[in-house]
Design an enzyme around this catalytic site. Sequence first.
Site, short mmCIF file in Angstrom:
data_model
loop_
_atom_site.label_atom_id
_atom_site.label_comp_id
_atom_site.label_asym_id
_atom_site.label_seq_id
_atom_site.Cartn_x
_atom_site.Cartn_y
_atom_site.Cartn_z
N ILE A 1 0.47 2.52 -6.66
CA ILE A 1 -0.55 1.83 -5.87
C ILE A 1 -1.00 2.69 -4.71
O ILE A 1 -2.20 2.77 -4.41
CB ILE A 1 -0.02 0.48 -5.39
N ASP B 1 9.81 9.56 6.76
CA ASP B 1 10.52 8.38 6.28
C ASP B 1 10.14 7.23 7.20
O ASP B 1 10.49 7.24 8.40
CB ASP B 1 12.03 8.64 6.32
N VAL B 2 9.42 6.24 6.69
CA VAL B 2 8.88 5.21 7.57
C VAL B 2 9.96 4.35 8.22
O VAL B 2 9.69 3.66 9.21
CB VAL B 2 7.87 4.30 6.84
N TYR C 1 14.14 -7.45 -1.22
CA TYR C 1 12.74 -7.09 -1.42
C TYR C 1 11.84 -8.29 -1.14
O TYR C 1 10.85 -8.19 -0.39
CB TYR C 1 12.54 -6.60 -2.85
N LYS D 1 9.11 -8.67 1.96
CA LYS D 1 7.69 -8.86 1.70
C LYS D 1 7.19 -10.18 2.29
O LYS D 1 6.04 -10.27 2.75
CB LYS D 1 7.43 -8.81 0.19
N THR E 1 3.36 0.36 -12.10
CA THR E 1 3.75 1.47 -11.23
C THR E 1 5.16 1.91 -11.60
O THR E 1 5.90 1.20 -12.29
CB THR E 1 3.74 1.05 -9.75
#
Length: 251
Positions: A16, A57-58, A149, A153, A184
Amino acid sequence: MTTPPVALVTGATQGIGRAIAERLSADGYRVGVNGRCEDQQMTDVVAAVGGFAAPADVSDPAAVSAAVAAAEQRHGPISVLVCNAAYMSMGPVTEHDENDWWKVVDTNLGGTFHTIQAVLPGMRRLGGGRIVVIASEWGVTGWPRATAYAASKAGLIALTKTLGRELARENIVVNAVAPGVTDTPQLEVDAADAGVDLAEMHRRYAEDIPVGRIGRPAEIADAVALLTSPFAGSFIGQTIQINGGTTRCRV
């Protein structure tokens, strides 16, 4: 010659993120391509979009600040930010290693927080900007064996609602896109957890989607293009769901 506006896409080396980088480039932006390190994947995307590398690396606030500062010094303030970087692992909640659980949250939710903090001063100097957060359908519905996860989100959706209200008067427009199952490399995690190959994972997911197939990265990029356009100024704190009809009107 007019200098093109600058966009930064995190997690842009594949899937994405790459599709979004390509679309924003086609729309006239000079695109910063973020990934954890400057590898061949990043080099390929940078070449494809005519952009620049922005490795970090965020989940590391100092690394994010340094990457944004370097980008702004060379290319000017960032007017569009797309927060797409994500990490996912799956397993039963009682067996999920705590350090890995927090790695998911620190990357997905914390990384978005760090990156938005880093770009806001530049957007304020510009007099406005567009921020698009890539959430997930699982942040709306939850998902078995994906507690970290889904929780991260869901946090992104709440972050989007809050920042949409907080920043709107500064002409900084914040919205989110919540993709459903999309084609993906991340689906390899799902397939491994289910003990099947990738093609079978695609088939299983497609069975439960009204449109009869999983999503395509370009479809998510199209939604991002809408939210970053000058015509979307009244979209504030919204989450657009793109999932083939599986989830409707829950956020």
